[in-house]
Write a protein that holds these residues in place. Structure first.
Motif, PDB file in Angstrom:
ATOM      1  N   GLY A  53     -20.135  11.208  24.163  1.00  0.00           N
ATOM      2  CA  GLY A  53     -21.033  10.338  24.905  1.00  0.00           C
ATOM      3  C   GLY A  53     -21.154  10.790  26.349  1.00  0.00           C
ATOM      4  O   GLY A  53     -20.409  11.658  26.805  1.00  0.00           O
ATOM      5  N   PHE A  54     -22.116  10.198  27.031  1.00  0.00           N
ATOM      6  CA  PHE A  54     -22.302  10.553  28.440  1.00  0.00           C
ATOM      7  C   PHE A  54     -22.974   9.404  29.172  1.00  0.00           C
ATOM      8  O   PHE A  54     -23.547   8.484  28.550  1.00  0.00           O
ATOM      9  N   ALA A  55     -22.891   9.462  30.487  1.00  0.00           N
ATOM     10  CA  ALA A  55     -23.590   8.467  31.319  1.00  0.00           C
ATOM     11  C   ALA A  55     -24.029   9.151  32.607  1.00  0.00           C
ATOM     12  O   ALA A  55     -23.347  10.059  33.109  1.00  0.00           O
ATOM     13  N   ILE A  56     -25.171   8.709  33.123  1.00  0.00           N
ATOM     14  CA  ILE A  56     -25.714   9.258  34.366  1.00  0.00           C
ATOM     15  C   ILE A  56     -26.092   8.102  35.282  1.00  0.00           C
ATOM     16  O   ILE A  56     -26.797   7.170  34.865  1.00  0.00           O
ATOM     17  N   VAL A  57     -25.609   8.171  36.506  1.00  0.00           N
ATOM     18  CA  VAL A  57     -25.833   7.085  37.465  1.00  0.00           C
ATOM     19  C   VAL A  57     -26.405   7.665  38.758  1.00  0.00           C
ATOM     20  O   VAL A  57     -25.930   8.694  39.254  1.00  0.00           O
ATOM     21  N   GLN A  58     -27.423   6.987  39.264  1.00  0.00           N
ATOM     22  CA  GLN A  58     -27.971   7.356  40.570  1.00  0.00           C
ATOM     23  C   GLN A  58     -27.497   6.325  41.590  1.00  0.00           C
ATOM     24  O   GLN A  58     -27.650   5.120  41.381  1.00  0.00           O
ATOM     25  N   ALA A  64     -26.066   0.961  42.327  1.00  0.00           N
ATOM     26  CA  ALA A  64     -25.826   1.993  41.311  1.00  0.00           C
ATOM     27  C   ALA A  64     -26.838   1.779  40.196  1.00  0.00           C
ATOM     28  O   ALA A  64     -26.915   0.687  39.625  1.00  0.00           O
ATOM     29  N   HIS A  65     -27.633   2.810  39.922  1.00  0.00           N
ATOM     30  CA  HIS A  65     -28.657   2.713  38.876  1.00  0.00           C
ATOM     31  C   HIS A  65     -28.183   3.505  37.654  1.00  0.00           C
ATOM     32  O   HIS A  65     -28.004   4.718  37.752  1.00  0.00           O
ATOM     33  N   LEU A  66     -27.999   2.799  36.562  1.00  0.00           N
ATOM     34  CA  LEU A  66     -27.586   3.486  35.335  1.00  0.00           C
ATOM     35  C   LEU A  66     -28.841   4.103  34.700  1.00  0.00           C
ATOM     36  O   LEU A  66     -29.687   3.389  34.164  1.00  0.00           O
ATOM     37  N   LEU A  67     -28.955   5.423  34.802  1.00  0.00           N
ATOM     38  CA  LEU A  67     -30.191   6.091  34.359  1.00  0.00           C
ATOM     39  C   LEU A  67     -30.165   6.420  32.872  1.00  0.00           C
ATOM     40  O   LEU A  67     -31.206   6.434  32.214  1.00  0.00           O
ATOM     41  N   ASN A  68     -28.985   6.760  32.378  1.00  0.00           N
ATOM     42  CA  ASN A  68     -28.900   7.128  30.961  1.00  0.00           C
ATOM     43  C   ASN A  68     -27.472   6.918  30.474  1.00  0.00           C
ATOM     44  O   ASN A  68     -26.523   7.167  31.209  1.00  0.00           O
ATOM     45  N   ILE A  69     -27.358   6.436  29.270  1.00  0.00           N
ATOM     46  CA  ILE A  69     -26.053   6.272  28.623  1.00  0.00           C
ATOM     47  C   ILE A  69     -26.269   6.479  27.142  1.00  0.00           C
ATOM     48  O   ILE A  69     -27.267   6.002  26.582  1.00  0.00           O
ATOM     49  N   CYS A  70     -25.381   7.212  26.528  1.00  0.00           N
ATOM     50  CA  CYS A  70     -25.590   7.503  25.113  1.00  0.00           C
ATOM     51  C   CYS A  70     -24.263   7.816  24.434  1.00  0.00           C
ATOM     52  O   CYS A  70     -23.390   8.455  25.021  1.00  0.00           O
ATOM     53  N   VAL A  71     -24.148   7.355  23.210  1.00  0.00           N
ATOM     54  CA  VAL A  71     -22.997   7.678  22.362  1.00  0.00           C
ATOM     55  C   VAL A  71     -23.539   8.381  21.120  1.00  0.00           C
ATOM     56  O   VAL A  71     -24.559   7.954  20.544  1.00  0.00           O
ATOM     57  N   LYS A  72     -22.887   9.445  20.731  1.00  0.00           N
ATOM     58  CA  LYS A  72     -23.247  10.206  19.535  1.00  0.00           C
ATOM     59  C   LYS A  72     -23.379   9.248  18.349  1.00  0.00           C
ATOM     60  O   LYS A  72     -22.471   8.427  18.123  1.00  0.00           O
ATOM     61  N   PRO A  73     -24.450   9.287  17.574  1.00  0.00           N
ATOM     62  CA  PRO A  73     -24.644   8.315  16.486  1.00  0.00           C
ATOM     63  C   PRO A  73     -23.430   8.160  15.566  1.00  0.00           C
ATOM     64  O   PRO A  73     -23.079   7.057  15.188  1.00  0.00           O
ATOM     65  N   ALA A  75     -20.430   8.322  16.271  1.00  0.00           N
ATOM     66  CA  ALA A  75     -19.291   7.688  16.961  1.00  0.00           C
ATOM     67  C   ALA A  75     -19.640   6.279  17.447  1.00  0.00           C
ATOM     68  O   ALA A  75     -18.817   5.621  18.092  1.00  0.00           O
ATOM     69  N   GLN A  76     -20.859   5.822  17.142  1.00  0.00           N
ATOM     70  CA  GLN A  76     -21.279   4.489  17.634  1.00  0.00           C
ATOM     71  C   GLN A  76     -20.576   3.368  16.874  1.00  0.00           C
ATOM     72  O   GLN A  76     -20.086   3.573  15.763  1.00  0.00           O
ATOM     73  N   GLY A  77     -20.513   2.200  17.507  1.00  0.00           N
ATOM     74  CA  GLY A  77     -19.935   1.024  16.860  1.00  0.00           C
ATOM     75  C   GLY A  77     -18.422   0.989  16.879  1.00  0.00           C
ATOM     76  O   GLY A  77     -17.801   0.212  16.175  1.00  0.00           O
ATOM     77  N   ARG A  78     -17.804   1.857  17.706  1.00  0.00           N
ATOM     78  CA  ARG A  78     -16.338   1.904  17.791  1.00  0.00           C
ATOM     79  C   ARG A  78     -15.820   1.479  19.159  1.00  0.00           C
ATOM     80  O   ARG A  78     -14.686   1.737  19.520  1.00  0.00           O
ATOM     81  N   GLY A  79     -16.721   0.885  19.966  1.00  0.00           N
ATOM     82  CA  GLY A  79     -16.288   0.431  21.286  1.00  0.00           C
ATOM     83  C   GLY A  79     -16.446   1.464  22.389  1.00  0.00           C
ATOM     84  O   GLY A  79     -16.093   1.208  23.537  1.00  0.00           O
ATOM     85  N   LEU A  80     -17.009   2.650  22.046  1.00  0.00           N
ATOM     86  CA  LEU A  80     -17.124   3.698  23.070  1.00  0.00           C
ATOM     87  C   LEU A  80     -18.204   3.347  24.097  1.00  0.00           C
ATOM     88  O   LEU A  80     -18.019   3.589  25.298  1.00  0.00           O
ATOM     89  N   GLY A  81     -19.302   2.776  23.631  1.00  0.00           N
ATOM     90  CA  GLY A  81     -20.366   2.375  24.556  1.00  0.00           C
ATOM     91  C   GLY A  81     -19.840   1.403  25.598  1.00  0.00           C
ATOM     92  O   GLY A  81     -20.098   1.545  26.797  1.00  0.00           O
ATOM     93  N   LYS A  82     -19.068   0.441  25.115  1.00  0.00           N
ATOM     94  CA  LYS A  82     -18.493  -0.556  26.014  1.00  0.00           C
ATOM     95  C   LYS A  82     -17.565   0.126  27.036  1.00  0.00           C
ATOM     96  O   LYS A  82     -17.608  -0.178  28.222  1.00  0.00           O
ATOM     97  N   ALA A  83     -16.763   1.079  26.562  1.00  0.00           N
ATOM     98  CA  ALA A  83     -15.830   1.785  27.449  1.00  0.00           C
ATOM     99  C   ALA A  83     -16.599   2.604  28.493  1.00  0.00           C
ATOM    100  O   ALA A  83     -16.182   2.688  29.657  1.00  0.00           O
ATOM    101  N   ILE A  84     -17.717   3.193  28.082  1.00  0.00           N
ATOM    102  CA  ILE A  84     -18.502   3.992  29.029  1.00  0.00           C
ATOM    103  C   ILE A  84     -19.129   3.085  30.094  1.00  0.00           C
ATOM    104  O   ILE A  84     -19.126   3.403  31.280  1.00  0.00           O
ATOM    105  N   VAL A  85     -19.661   1.929  29.651  1.00  0.00           N
ATOM    106  CA  VAL A  85     -20.233   0.994  30.642  1.00  0.00           C
ATOM    107  C   VAL A  85     -19.127   0.525  31.600  1.00  0.00           C
ATOM    108  O   VAL A  85     -19.346   0.426  32.811  1.00  0.00           O
TER     109      VAL A  85
END
Ligand SMILES: CC(C)(COP(=O)(O)OP(=O)(O)OC[C@H]1O[C@@H](n2cnc3c(N)ncnc32)[C@H](O)[C@@H]1OP(=O)(O)O)[C@@H](O)C(=O)NCCC(=O)NCCS
Length: 154
Positions: A53-58, A64-73, A75-85
């Motif tokens: 996964g990755f995240a990009i912030v301006q 802080a502007h969250l421009l992009n956030i993504c988790v590999k399909p 690997a989704q649904g395992r709490g990684l998105g929440k951890a990245i946010v």
């Protein structure tokens, strides 16, 4: 999950994740420009060379502007998105940002739910902001007011 700064050589893997997870993905140049501009960009991985996964912030003054956030399909649904946010929130706090802002497609209920669960609020709607399969789609502008949160923590 481990995190490190995104490097130019990561873009090929990041782009593959972006393209596999989005109907309207950023193109290679958008990632290159983002790194050149000096946006905060991180990749998240469990094993070296396996970005999940990755995240990009301006950073714009004290926002802080969250421009992009993504988790590999896969690997989704395992709490990684929440951890990245959460990583993004920690970063925003570390630079004493007062607010985190982001836009999300109206149809992206999964992401909206994630943001709401973690403490973002819906601020407004940007009409027809995104290209869509048929015509255009609204963006929901969401925000987390860090100033208010720190006020209540004190
Ligand atoms: C949005 C995204 C980052 C979430 O990542 P994830 O790793 O799947 O998310 P998590 O496993 O941490 O789940 C976080 C929350 O999302 C929601 N969620 C997760 N899976 C869901 C599903 N199948 N259906 C609906 N909501 C779901 C839940 O609210 C969950 O919170 P909970 O675990 O407390 O119930 C990921 O789906 C993604 O990369 N999507 C494509 C790119 C994208 O849409 N980015 C956001 C642009 S604004």
């Amino acid at each position: 999950m481990n995190v490190r700064n995104m490097q130019a050589q990561d873009i090929v893997n990041v782009l593959a994740i972006e393209q596999s997870a989005n109907q309207f993905p950023w193109d290679k140049k958008s990632f290159e420009d983002s790194l050149k501009t000096g946006h905060e960009a991180w990749v998240f991985y469990e094993q070296a060379d396996d970005i999940i996964g990755f995240a990009i912030v301006q950073r714009v003054l004290d926002e802080a502007h969250l421009l992009n956030i993504c988790v590999k399909p896969t690997a989704q649904g395992r709490g990684l998105g929440k951890a990245i946010v959460q990583h993004v929130i920690d970063y925003a706090n570390s630079i004493s940002a007062v607010i985190i802002l982001l836009e999300v497609r109206r149809s992206n209920e999964r992401a909206q739910q994630l943001y709401l669960n973690i403490g973002f609020n819906e601020m407004s709607v940007r009409k027809s902001y995104y290209p869509a399969k048929e015509g255009r789609e609204d963006a929901i502008l969401m925000a987390m007011d860090l100033d208010l949160i720190s006020f209540f923590k004190e």
